[in-house]
Design an enzyme around this catalytic site. Structure first.
Site, PDB file in Angstrom:
ATOM      1  N   ALA A   1       0.842  -1.197   0.000  1.00  0.00           N
ATOM      2  CA  ALA A   1       0.000   0.000   0.000  1.00  0.00           C
ATOM      3  C   ALA A   1       0.877   1.246   0.000  1.00  0.00           C
ATOM      4  O   ALA A   1       1.865   1.318   0.737  1.00  0.00           O
ATOM      5  CB  ALA A   1      -0.899  -0.015   1.230  1.00  0.00           C
TER       6      ALA A   1
ATOM      7  N   CYS B   1      -3.145  -8.500   6.120  1.00  0.00           N
ATOM      8  CA  CYS B   1      -2.909  -7.143   6.621  1.00  0.00           C
ATOM      9  C   CYS B   1      -3.121  -7.082   8.138  1.00  0.00           C
ATOM     10  O   CYS B   1      -4.181  -7.453   8.637  1.00  0.00           O
ATOM     11  CB  CYS B   1      -3.835  -6.151   5.919  1.00  0.00           C
ATOM     12  SG  CYS B   1      -3.581  -4.483   6.544  1.00  0.00           S
TER      13      CYS B   1
ATOM     14  N   ASN C   1       7.399 -15.596   1.187  1.00  0.00           N
ATOM     15  CA  ASN C   1       7.561 -14.154   1.391  1.00  0.00           C
ATOM     16  C   ASN C   1       8.082 -13.861   2.795  1.00  0.00           C
ATOM     17  O   ASN C   1       7.646 -14.471   3.763  1.00  0.00           O
ATOM     18  CB  ASN C   1       6.203 -13.458   1.165  1.00  0.00           C
ATOM     19  CG  ASN C   1       6.220 -11.979   1.514  1.00  0.00           C
ATOM     20  OD1 ASN C   1       5.415 -11.528   2.322  1.00  0.00           O
ATOM     21  ND2 ASN C   1       7.114 -11.209   0.933  1.00  0.00           N
TER      22      ASN C   1
ATOM     23  N   LYS D   1      -3.084 -14.155  -0.280  1.00  0.00           N
ATOM     24  CA  LYS D   1      -1.827 -13.829   0.405  1.00  0.00           C
ATOM     25  C   LYS D   1      -2.155 -13.737   1.887  1.00  0.00           C
ATOM     26  O   LYS D   1      -3.125 -13.069   2.273  1.00  0.00           O
ATOM     27  CB  LYS D   1      -1.254 -12.509  -0.106  1.00  0.00           C
ATOM     28  CG  LYS D   1       0.017 -12.098   0.636  1.00  0.00           C
ATOM     29  CD  LYS D   1       0.750 -10.986  -0.097  1.00  0.00           C
ATOM     30  CE  LYS D   1       1.994 -10.545   0.652  1.00  0.00           C
ATOM     31  NZ  LYS D   1       1.678  -9.704   1.826  1.00  0.00           N
TER      32      LYS D   1
HETATM   33  C1  LIG Z   1       4.745  -0.189   2.976  1.00  0.00           C
HETATM   34  C2  LIG Z   1       4.151  -1.569   2.950  1.00  0.00           C
HETATM   35  C3  LIG Z   1       2.863  -1.739   2.495  1.00  0.00           C
HETATM   36  C4  LIG Z   1       2.307  -3.026   2.436  1.00  0.00           C
HETATM   37  N1  LIG Z   1       1.056  -3.187   1.908  1.00  0.00           N
HETATM   38  C5  LIG Z   1       0.574  -4.448   1.698  1.00  0.00           C
HETATM   39  C6  LIG Z   1      -0.635  -4.657   0.980  1.00  0.00           C
HETATM   40  O1  LIG Z   1      -1.298  -3.721   0.510  1.00  0.00           O
HETATM   41  N2  LIG Z   1      -1.053  -5.942   0.813  1.00  0.00           N
HETATM   42  C7  LIG Z   1      -0.347  -7.014   1.301  1.00  0.00           C
HETATM   43  O2  LIG Z   1      -0.754  -8.158   1.118  1.00  0.00           O
HETATM   44  N3  LIG Z   1       0.794  -6.831   1.980  1.00  0.00           N
HETATM   45  C8  LIG Z   1       1.282  -5.590   2.159  1.00  0.00           C
HETATM   46  N4  LIG Z   1       2.488  -5.421   2.765  1.00  0.00           N
HETATM   47  C9  LIG Z   1       3.263  -6.611   3.179  1.00  0.00           C
HETATM   48  C10 LIG Z   1       4.209  -7.055   2.047  1.00  0.00           C
HETATM   49  O3  LIG Z   1       3.489  -7.444   0.908  1.00  0.00           O
HETATM   50  C11 LIG Z   1       5.090  -8.229   2.515  1.00  0.00           C
HETATM   51  O4  LIG Z   1       4.264  -9.296   2.864  1.00  0.00           O
HETATM   52  C12 LIG Z   1       5.960  -7.877   3.716  1.00  0.00           C
HETATM   53  O5  LIG Z   1       6.574  -6.617   3.551  1.00  0.00           O
HETATM   54  C13 LIG Z   1       7.044  -8.940   3.939  1.00  0.00           C
HETATM   55  O6  LIG Z   1       7.859  -9.065   2.805  1.00  0.00           O
HETATM   56  P1  LIG Z   1       9.327  -8.377   2.730  1.00  0.00           P
HETATM   57  O7  LIG Z   1      10.118  -8.905   3.890  1.00  0.00           O
HETATM   58  O8  LIG Z   1       9.863  -8.816   1.398  1.00  0.00           O
HETATM   59  O9  LIG Z   1       9.115  -6.900   2.833  1.00  0.00           O
HETATM   60  C14 LIG Z   1       3.053  -4.148   2.874  1.00  0.00           C
HETATM   61  C15 LIG Z   1       4.346  -3.954   3.357  1.00  0.00           C
HETATM   62  C16 LIG Z   1       4.909  -2.692   3.389  1.00  0.00           C
HETATM   63  C17 LIG Z   1       6.322  -2.535   3.886  1.00  0.00           C
END
Ligand SMILES: Cc1cc2nc3c(=O)[nH]c(=O)nc-3n(C[C@H](O)[C@H](O)[C@H](O)COP(=O)(O)O)c2cc1C
Length: 318
Positions: free
Chosen positions: A19, A102, A203, A142
């Site tokens: 987001a 979320c 992930n 997810k």
């Molecule tokens: C700024 C931000 C916004 C996110 N928004 C969403 C979202 O809209 N939908 C979602 O499923 N996960 C969202 N996430 C989670 C990420 O998709 C991901 O699952 C999480 O950051 C872990 O992965 P990473 O370690 O590669 O960052 C968000 C994460 C961040 C940092």
């Protein structure tokens, strides 16, 4: 190469939905740097069926981004399924993804996002309704591993979701109450992969090729989804791919960073109002420039800019 439903996935490197980040401009840039699959930011099912203009704008994408998933969240099976049908009828994405991950209280207190991990009956009702409403394209999920460490449900939920007809599951190896603290537990990704026959997308905490390789080797997941590792670093996809194929692309020089920043700003200005573009450019540029010599000086100057032309001037002078 593998498939999600009938969609061919050419690269196992997915851009995570984020987001405020994974809008059309950022997705295009990640795609150009080799992301195999991209997702919209999560969009509210309520907003979609009320045809809220801002919400609908978040769904718009270009063919260059395909394959693309639109991610939705909501707590009411009827509303979520209606929103999924609306998305299919009006936008025709390659897949629709349901967010059960979320952790933000504004979302979970109404029963949406990761709150569904506390009540698999709700998850079942929402999922079944969406699959029923949109039989034409794959529906994916997810999620996180559970609400808290006492209530890990990812494998149980995964088996249920596969039975309902979900075509792939992306699993972030943290609980909801954990937010982003600690480390993602890849054991649950491994366990899920061993328990279902649909593709599993791992992930959590993948920041480079070594992490990517470790996750694939350890969990045997079909693809890896990268979120924070792509902030200011969209070439992470290309860099990992080149390690896989032993090529030598390696983006980390200032010229490519500057060129990408300018391309990103131009995409923002083409697609959004000036004020919004200025705000988003500041956010992304501060990520892009992190770690370069004197970056704190340039980042500060950029923060004072009132228009994107001034930002481009600063970038050109770096
Ligand atoms: C700024 C931000 C916004 C996110 N928004 C969403 C979202 O809209 N939908 C979602 O499923 N996960 C969202 N996430 C989670 C990420 O998709 C991901 O699952 C999480 O950051 C872990 O992965 P990473 O370690 O590669 O960052 C968000 C994460 C961040 C940092």
């Amino acid at each position: 190469m593998f498939k999600i439903g009938n969609i061919k996935i050419e690269s196992p490197l997915f851009l995570a939905p984020m987001a405020g980040v994974t809008d059309h401009p950022f997705r295009v840039i990640c795609k150009r740097f080799g992301a195999g699959m991209v997702y919209t930011e999560f969009v509210s099912a309520d907003g979609i069926i009320r045809e809220n203009e801002k919400t609908l704008n978040m769904i718009k994408f270009s063919d260059e981004e395909r394959p693309i998933g639109v991610q939705i969240f909501g707590d009411d099976p009827e509303v979520v399924s209606k929103s999924a049908k609306y998305i299919y009828d009006n936008f025709k994405p390659d897949l629709i993804d349901i967010n059960y991950g979320c952790p933000v209280p504004k979302v979970t207190k109404k029963g949406a996002g990761s709150a569904a991990l506390k009540d698999l009956c709700i998850m079942e009702d929402i999922t079944a309704a969406v699959i029923d409403a949109v039989p034409q394209i794959p529906i994916t999920v997810k999620m996180r591993v559970g609400w808290d460490s006492e209530n890990i449900v990812s494998t149980k939920a995964g088996i249920l979701l596969e039975k309902l007809g979900i075509k792939a599951i992306a699993l972030h190896g943290r609980t909801s109450t954990q937010l982003y603290k600690g480390k993602a537990n890849w054991d649950y990704i491994k366990e899920l992969k061993e328990s279902v026959n649909i593709p599993v997308i791992g992930n959590g905490d993948v920041l480079n090729y070594t992490d990517f390789n470790n996750m694939i080797e350890y969990t045997k997941c079909d693809a890896v989804m990268i979120g924070r590792g792509a902030l200011g670093n969209p070439w992470i996809f290309r860099n990992i791919q080149d390690e896989i194929f032993s090529e030598d692309y390696k983006v980390n020089n200032l010229d490519t960073v500057k060129k990408t920043c300018i391309e990103h700003i131009k995409l923002l200005i083409e697609n959004k109002a000036e004020k919004v573009s200025v705000g988003l450019s500041k956010k992304h540029l501060s990520w892009y420039l992190k770690g370069f010599k004197n970056s704190s000086i340039y980042r500060k100057e950029i923060m004072y800019c009132e228009n994107v032309n001034d930002m481009i001037k600063i970038l050109k002078n770096i």
